[in-house]
Motif scaffolding. Structure first.
Motif, PDB file in Angstrom:
ATOM      1  N   ALA A 113      17.734 -50.879   3.670  1.00 63.58           N
ATOM      2  CA  ALA A 113      18.253 -51.959   2.827  1.00 63.58           C
ATOM      3  C   ALA A 113      19.326 -52.702   3.598  1.00 63.58           C
ATOM      4  N   THR A 114      19.356 -54.022   3.381  1.00 64.96           N
ATOM      5  CA  THR A 114      20.413 -54.830   3.975  1.00 64.96           C
ATOM      6  C   THR A 114      21.651 -54.781   3.085  1.00 64.96           C
ATOM      7  N   LEU A 115      22.762 -55.271   3.631  1.00 64.42           N
ATOM      8  CA  LEU A 115      23.990 -55.303   2.840  1.00 64.42           C
ATOM      9  C   LEU A 115      23.839 -56.238   1.654  1.00 64.42           C
ATOM     10  N   ALA A 116      23.011 -57.288   1.801  1.00 65.76           N
ATOM     11  CA  ALA A 116      22.771 -58.181   0.667  1.00 65.76           C
ATOM     12  C   ALA A 116      22.047 -57.450  -0.462  1.00 65.76           C
ATOM     13  N   ASP A 117      21.084 -56.557  -0.102  1.00 60.64           N
ATOM     14  CA  ASP A 117      20.402 -55.769  -1.133  1.00 60.64           C
ATOM     15  C   ASP A 117      21.381 -54.842  -1.852  1.00 60.64           C
ATOM     16  N   ASN A 120      27.253 -46.227  -3.136  1.00 57.20           N
ATOM     17  CA  ASN A 120      26.428 -47.411  -3.413  1.00 57.20           C
ATOM     18  C   ASN A 120      25.262 -47.499  -2.430  1.00 57.20           C
ATOM     19  N   ILE A 121      25.547 -47.255  -1.147  1.00 57.77           N
ATOM     20  CA  ILE A 121      24.495 -47.308  -0.121  1.00 57.77           C
ATOM     21  C   ILE A 121      23.453 -46.220  -0.374  1.00 57.77           C
ATOM     22  N   GLU A 122      23.907 -44.998  -0.681  1.00 57.30           N
ATOM     23  CA  GLU A 122      22.975 -43.888  -0.889  1.00 57.30           C
ATOM     24  C   GLU A 122      22.102 -44.113  -2.121  1.00 57.30           C
TER      25      GLU A 122
END
Length: 484
Positions: free
Chosen positions: A420-424, A409-411
């Motif tokens: 990107a922030t965790l909210a994004d 998901n992060i990648e």
């Protein structure tokens, strides 16, 4: 602050400074040509040995083609080792973790010489107006942000607002002033110069961190006091590295660079600068759009240097503890050997004999006072449970948070954005496992070198339960950055 230099200080620099030695060296033109070709012109750092040898071979080939093979008879690897030796200190040779090939980087002294030599060729266009503007901007910021009188601060802000209102009124009336081509070229040259100087400053920042840490390691090597006093001194020096002037300014730059709002504003300004008509004929106009992308690897390398220095201090402490334990074991073995030698022929002046190797000593006041136990009433009525009424769903409702899915998901989000922030990330991939999934994201950020946790800023995350109710959690801001 450094004081004014006198004759003795200048003479000491002439005898000991690596940059002055480079200017006096017989092969200085060759070395400077190579440094420009390998480091400053492509604006790169951490170059492998083989790549540097290839660049130096090309430089030597061009020089020998004009002056002959006798001009510089040695091969490229010998020149590289000579320039990286401690008596020269023009290149810094080191090893990157996980690689066998050594890497090289320019030292701050050598880079200062390269910049000075480049300035000797002169400039066709000298930026003066932009420098004056920068001086005024810095001076106004210094004075205004240091003012402690609220009335003066409010008066200055009111004056700025009046100027902005007047400018907006002129624009509405059609009086739109646009920067002329010479003014635009002036500011653009000032921008590129400052950006290049900022990248070159990171080499000196790393050297200052290493100098601070070297003092700590020397203290460890020569320490003869107790272990507790040594640890107290180490933690104090480690705090000094972070709280030093160099550490505070570097941390301030990192916080500024990691701000999502400021990064978006900087990226927008850089792209708008490339669309200025007065700068359309500039060859290197589009290179400024990558300025912030060049800063991130440099800053990350500096932070990696600080982490590596901390690991080295820990290793030195471990070695010292190992040597002390080894000495203790030698003393114990010596005592045991002496005891075995005296077993058959014990000395005649025994004071006492004991059966065991140690005596258990218990003082009377160490024993606790008597406390009567409390009586517990136990119901002895046995009730048979009905298995049909037992809800066993809780035994089978456990779940597992897939960390690999969270990494993907992060990648996927960082493929489109530099950070990107965790909210994004949760906006693109909604939370499906609630608080457990947030904890897993938090753990990934703490273990990653490409993520930062900002406790001064919070962010709110939401998820929906199976019954349709919405839950929310407020946590520290987590920022994930695309690896360089």
């Amino acid at each position: 602050m450094k004081g004014q230099m006198d004759y003795y200080a200048i003479n000491a620099l002439r005898e000991k400074h690596a940059g002055w030695a480079l200017l006096r060296a017989q092969n200085a033109p060759l070395a400077l040509h190579f440094f420009m070709s390998a480091f400053t012109d492509p604006n790169q750092r951490n170059v492998g040995r083989q790549q540097l040898i290839d660049v130096l071979d090309d430089v030597l080939f061009g020089v020998r083609e004009t002056y002959g093979e006798e001009k510089f008879p040695r091969n490229a690897s010998e020149y590289l080792d000579d320039w990286a030796a401690s008596e020269r200190a023009w290149l810094r040779k080191y090893y990157v973790q996980g690689e066998d090939e050594p890497h090289y980087d320019l030292t701050p002294a050598a880079e200062d010489v390269v910049r000075w030599v480049e300035s000797l060729k002169g400039r066709e266009f000298v930026a003066t107006q932009s420098r004056l503007t920068s001086i005024f901007a810095v001076l106004k910021t210094l004075v205004q942000q240091s003012e402690t009188d609220p009335d003066v601060r409010l008066a200055e802000l009111q004056q700025q607002r009046d100027q902005i209102d007047a400018e907006m009124h002129r624009i509405r009336e059609g009086d739109l002033k646009v920067m002329t081509a010479p003014e635009a070229l002036d500011h653009f040259q000032q921008l590129t110069t400052l950006a290049k100087d900022l990248l070159s400053d990171f080499r000196e920042v790393e050297q200052n961190f290493r100098k601070l840490d070297r003092q700590v390691r020397e203290q460890i090597a020569t320490w003869d006091g107790s272990q507790g006093e040594l640890l107290d001194s180490i933690f104090a020096n480690q705090q000094d590295i972070g709280s030093s002037l160099q550490g505070r300014t570097f941390q301030g730059f990192w916080d500024y660079l990691m701000s999502p709002q400021l990064r978006r504003e900087l990226n927008d300004l850089l792209h708008r600068a490339t669309r200025i008509e007065a700068l359309a004929r500039m060859d290197n106009l589009h290179t400024i759009t990558n300025l912030h992308q060049d800063w991130l690897p440099a800053v990350e390398q500096t932070q990696a240097t600080v982490r590596q220095l901390s690991q080295q201090m820990r290793r030195l402490l471990d070695d010292k503890v190992f040597l002390e334990n080894k000495r203790i074991m030698q003393l114990i073995r010596s005592i045991e050997a002496n005891a075995l030698d005296q077993r058959d022929q014990p000395p005649s002046n025994f004071a006492m004999e004991i059966e065991a190797s140690s005596v258990d000593v218990a003082l009377p006041f160490e024993r606790p006072l008597y406390e009567p136990g409390s009586r517990v009433m136990v119901m002895d009525d046995v009730v048979t449970a009905d298995d049909q009424d037992l809800d066993a769903s809780a035994l089978f409702s456990q779940f597992h948070v897939d960390r690999e899915r969270l990494k993907s998901n992060i990648e996927s989000v960082l493929e489109e954005e530099n950070q990107a922030t965790l909210a994004d990330i949760t906006a693109a991939h909604p939370l499906s496992q609630g608080l457990a999934e947030i904890v897993a994201y938090y753990q990934l950020a703490a273990e990653s070198d490409w993520a930062s946790i900002n406790p001064e800023t919070t962010q709110r995350l939401h998820w929906t339960l199976e019954d349709g109710s919405v839950r929310a959690a407020v946590i520290d801001q987590i920022i994930f950055v695309r690896p360089a």
